[in-house]
Motif scaffolding. Structure first.
Motif, mmCIF file in Angstrom:
data_model
loop_
_atom_site.group_PDB
_atom_site.id
_atom_site.type_symbol
_atom_site.label_atom_id
_atom_site.label_comp_id
_atom_site.label_asym_id
_atom_site.label_seq_id
_atom_site.Cartn_x
_atom_site.Cartn_y
_atom_site.Cartn_z
ATOM 1 N N GLY A 67 9.897 -46.855 10.876
ATOM 2 C CA GLY A 67 8.665 -46.393 10.259
ATOM 3 C C GLY A 67 7.769 -47.462 9.673
ATOM 4 O O GLY A 67 6.728 -47.142 9.122
ATOM 5 N N GLN A 68 8.150 -48.729 9.793
ATOM 6 C CA GLN A 68 7.318 -49.801 9.237
ATOM 7 C C GLN A 68 6.192 -50.137 10.215
ATOM 8 O O GLN A 68 6.452 -50.577 11.344
ATOM 9 C CB GLN A 68 8.170 -51.045 8.953
ATOM 10 N N LYS A 69 4.942 -49.961 9.792
ATOM 11 C CA LYS A 69 3.806 -50.147 10.690
ATOM 12 C C LYS A 69 3.621 -51.597 11.122
ATOM 13 O O LYS A 69 2.940 -51.860 12.106
ATOM 14 C CB LYS A 69 2.533 -49.616 10.020
ATOM 15 N N GLU A 70 4.227 -52.547 10.388
ATOM 16 C CA GLU A 70 4.080 -53.962 10.750
ATOM 17 C C GLU A 70 4.690 -54.256 12.130
ATOM 18 O O GLU A 70 4.303 -55.222 12.790
ATOM 19 C CB GLU A 70 4.763 -54.854 9.716
ATOM 20 N N TYR A 71 5.623 -53.416 12.575
ATOM 21 C CA TYR A 71 6.338 -53.688 13.829
ATOM 22 C C TYR A 71 5.653 -52.971 14.995
ATOM 23 O O TYR A 71 6.256 -52.205 15.744
ATOM 24 C CB TYR A 71 7.802 -53.273 13.676
ATOM 25 N N HIS A 72 4.362 -53.261 15.154
ATOM 26 C CA HIS A 72 3.556 -52.544 16.133
ATOM 27 C C HIS A 72 3.954 -52.859 17.571
ATOM 28 O O HIS A 72 3.770 -52.040 18.464
ATOM 29 C CB HIS A 72 2.072 -52.838 15.913
#
Length: 283
Positions: A67-72
């Protein structure tokens, strides 16, 4: 009888309960401890229904995304070949609903195109802490062009609407005029993701390393299993990334590439390139 295989992704911010929803649907179990998903995890379950008296069997491959958006980059990799998606927000955290419109849905359709989408407002059992209701979810997602009938309140703890959401998704994907190929053959994709994009943060570099390794292995399930193993062995978590730990991970991935049959020359070049990215980080 029609037998189909469909890839479905659960998207949403950290701790919205995606993993718990899948666990409730697949295993009919619930655990209220938070288990952070690293990369992607795939579960499988068969759904059966009838379409005009014809039996239809849908083998769901359910992808649970971190769920971490940094890992796009990991997210975009997982979106490839998606037949449908369940967008999950936490009814006790209003910002998780905004994230669906601002990040998760746009990033999904940018890669997968217009696929069936269901919105699940999860943790409906926490009645004393709710800050969102079904009408707010409908208003927010209506702006995305989604139907009110595709919005549900769910609870992984009690099972509220969990079966309904997954069964509806199975039916929606089965009714598509054209079946999207389950997964692209990763071996035909370039061996590593784009390097012209900025890798300025340690999260950017970790994101790149994971996708780079998985693509090189050529099997997403196997690659992500090895990544999770590497995180455990190196004492890494997504919330506690450190350069020295990432270097340990790079060495672990190098050894696993050789074990998986990748030529030592290629594995060594991969390790050097990854180490250089880590060394280039400030701080």
């Amino acid at each position: 009888m029609r037998v189909l295989t469909k890839k479905v992704a659960l998207l949403g911010d950290w701790a919205t309960g995606k993993t718990s929803l899948i666990r409730r649907f697949v295993l009919n179990m619930f655990d209220d401890s938070y288990i952070q998903t690293i990369g992607t995890k795939v579960s499988k379950k068969t759904v059966k229904f009838y379409d005009q008296d014809e039996p239809v069997v849908v083998n769901l491959l359910i992808w649970d995304l971190l769920g971490q958006k940094e890992y796009h980059r990991i997210h975009r990799e997982a979106y490839r070949g998606v037949d449908g998606a369940i967008l999950v927000c936490d009814l006790t955290r209003k910002e998780t609903l905004g994230s669906l419109a601002q990040y998760w849905y746009p990033s999904l359709i940018d890669v997968a195109g217009k696929v069936p989408v269901i919105v699940a407002g999860n943790k409906a059992d926490l009645k004393d802490n709710l800050v969102l209701g079904i009408e707010e979810i409908k208003r927010e997602t209506r702006d995305l062009g989604l139907s009110d009938g595709m919005c549900y309140l769910t609870s992984a703890k009690t099972g509220q609407n969990v079966e309904q959401v997954f069964h509806l998704m199975a039916e929606c994907t089965a009714m598509l005029d054209e079946t999207i190929e389950l997964m692209e053959e990763l071996g035909r994709i370039a061996a590593c993701p784009e390097t012209n994009a900025a890798l300025n943060t340690i999260e950017d570099v970790a994101d790149y390393l994971i996708v780079d390794f998985v693509r090189g292995i050529g099997n997403t399930d196997r690659g992500m299993d090895l990544v999770r193993m590497g995180f455990r062995e190196c004492g890494l978590t997504l919330k506690n990334l450190r350069k020295e730990k990432l270097n340990l991970l790079v060495d672990f991935l190098y050894k696993k590439e050789i074990e998986c049959g990748i030529a030592e020359e290629t594995a060594s070049a991969n390790r050097k390139r990854r180490e250089q990215l880590i060394a280039g980080l400030k701080g």
